[in-house]
Write a protein that holds these residues in place. Structure first.
Motif, PDB file in Angstrom:
ATOM      1  N   PHE A  97      -2.018  99.243  45.166  1.00  0.00           N
ATOM      2  CA  PHE A  97      -1.702 100.163  44.075  1.00  0.00           C
ATOM      3  C   PHE A  97      -0.393 100.904  44.348  1.00  0.00           C
ATOM      4  O   PHE A  97       0.464 101.036  43.465  1.00  0.00           O
ATOM      5  CB  PHE A  97      -2.844 101.156  43.896  1.00  0.00           C
ATOM      6  N   SER A  98      -0.235 101.366  45.581  1.00  0.00           N
ATOM      7  CA  SER A  98       0.989 102.090  45.935  1.00  0.00           C
ATOM      8  C   SER A  98       2.208 101.192  45.845  1.00  0.00           C
ATOM      9  O   SER A  98       3.283 101.616  45.391  1.00  0.00           O
ATOM     10  CB  SER A  98       0.867 102.656  47.359  1.00  0.00           C
ATOM     11  N   THR A  99       2.046  99.929  46.266  1.00  0.00           N
ATOM     12  CA  THR A  99       3.174  98.994  46.263  1.00  0.00           C
ATOM     13  C   THR A  99       3.568  98.571  44.862  1.00  0.00           C
ATOM     14  O   THR A  99       4.746  98.545  44.511  1.00  0.00           O
ATOM     15  CB  THR A  99       2.827  97.737  47.096  1.00  0.00           C
ATOM     16  N   VAL A 100       2.575  98.254  44.035  1.00  0.00           N
ATOM     17  CA  VAL A 100       2.842  97.683  42.719  1.00  0.00           C
ATOM     18  C   VAL A 100       3.167  98.746  41.667  1.00  0.00           C
ATOM     19  O   VAL A 100       4.070  98.560  40.840  1.00  0.00           O
ATOM     20  CB  VAL A 100       1.639  96.824  42.254  1.00  0.00           C
ATOM     21  N   TYR A 101       2.428  99.861  41.712  1.00  0.00           N
ATOM     22  CA  TYR A 101       2.536 100.835  40.627  1.00  0.00           C
ATOM     23  C   TYR A 101       3.351 102.084  40.988  1.00  0.00           C
ATOM     24  O   TYR A 101       4.045 102.642  40.136  1.00  0.00           O
ATOM     25  CB  TYR A 101       1.149 101.274  40.168  1.00  0.00           C
ATOM     26  N   LEU A 102       3.265 102.532  42.234  1.00  0.00           N
ATOM     27  CA  LEU A 102       3.919 103.793  42.599  1.00  0.00           C
ATOM     28  C   LEU A 102       5.317 103.586  43.155  1.00  0.00           C
ATOM     29  O   LEU A 102       6.225 104.387  42.882  1.00  0.00           O
ATOM     30  CB  LEU A 102       3.052 104.548  43.607  1.00  0.00           C
ATOM     31  N   LEU A 103       5.510 102.540  43.951  1.00  0.00           N
ATOM     32  CA  LEU A 103       6.813 102.313  44.558  1.00  0.00           C
ATOM     33  C   LEU A 103       7.951 102.156  43.536  1.00  0.00           C
ATOM     34  O   LEU A 103       9.040 102.713  43.732  1.00  0.00           O
ATOM     35  CB  LEU A 103       6.758 101.094  45.483  1.00  0.00           C
TER      36      LEU A 103
END
Length: 203
Positions: free
Chosen positions: A192-198
């Protein structure tokens, strides 16, 4: 003599030697570690492709993924505090309830993911659309596959729990299911952090 020896071996397998972890526990740890390495490779490939192509973007509105994340992370509570701790005290009711709630929340997560996919496909965001789209569906889909496997595992454990197969002293499948489910939850935080937040941070 043979009976005593067999009981001693059973105790070692269940609880480990000298109060340590059992061989089953270590086997599960090695299995989870191998799965984590696969995810690490896919995430590294995703990051490489995005850095190379410079196509950082949030593929969809964040509402559904955020709700989905809250549901999946929340599912760790019933499997630990109800199922895991419950059976450790011999509480069959909490075991069954905890497993059921975890499966329900995991199923809702998958439903949310399919809902998100349907919206993306409706906007012509498909695996064939771009390198980013392909890597997005590979990474999130691979995690969804692991959630599905976890649900099948928990379903089998739940069906066995309905038959009273587990006790306070013998419930290794419950422990294994809990360990795997926590792994699935932890991996999703990274995905989630890699795909959506980064992409938001880079933007």
């Amino acid at each position: 003599m043979s009976v005593a020896r067999r009981e001693q071996i059973t105790a070692v397998e269940e609880h480990g030697e000298a109060g340590g972890r059992s061989i089953n526990w270590w086997g599960m740890i090695f299995f989870i570690a191998s799965e984590a390495l696969i995810f690490a490779n896919i995430i590294a490939s995703f990051l490489y492709l995005e850095i190379r192509n410079g196509s950082w973007q949030v593929p969809t509105e964040l509402l559904v993924p955020v709700i989905n994340t809250a549901i999946l992370l929340g599912s760790s509570f019933p499997i630990h505090y109800l199922a895991g701790r419950g059976i450790a005290r011999g509480n069959q009711r909490n075991l069954r309830l905890g497993l059921f709630l975890t499966m329900l929340m995991g199923t809702i997560f998958l439903g949310g993911q399919l809902y998100e996919y349907s919206g993306l496909f409706g906007n012509n965001f498909t695996p064939q659309a771009s390198v980013f789209a392909s890597s997005f569906f590979t990474l999130t889909g691979f995690h969804g596959l692991h959630v599905t496997i976890g649900l099948i595992f928990l379903l089998i454990v739940w069906l066995r729990a309905l038959h009273g197969d587990f006790t306070a002293k013998k419930h290794w499948p419950v422990q294994a299911g809990e360990m795997y489910w926590h792994f699935v939850d932890g991996v999703w935080v990274v995905v989630f952090s890699t795909v959506y937040l980064l992409p938001l941070i880079r933007g």
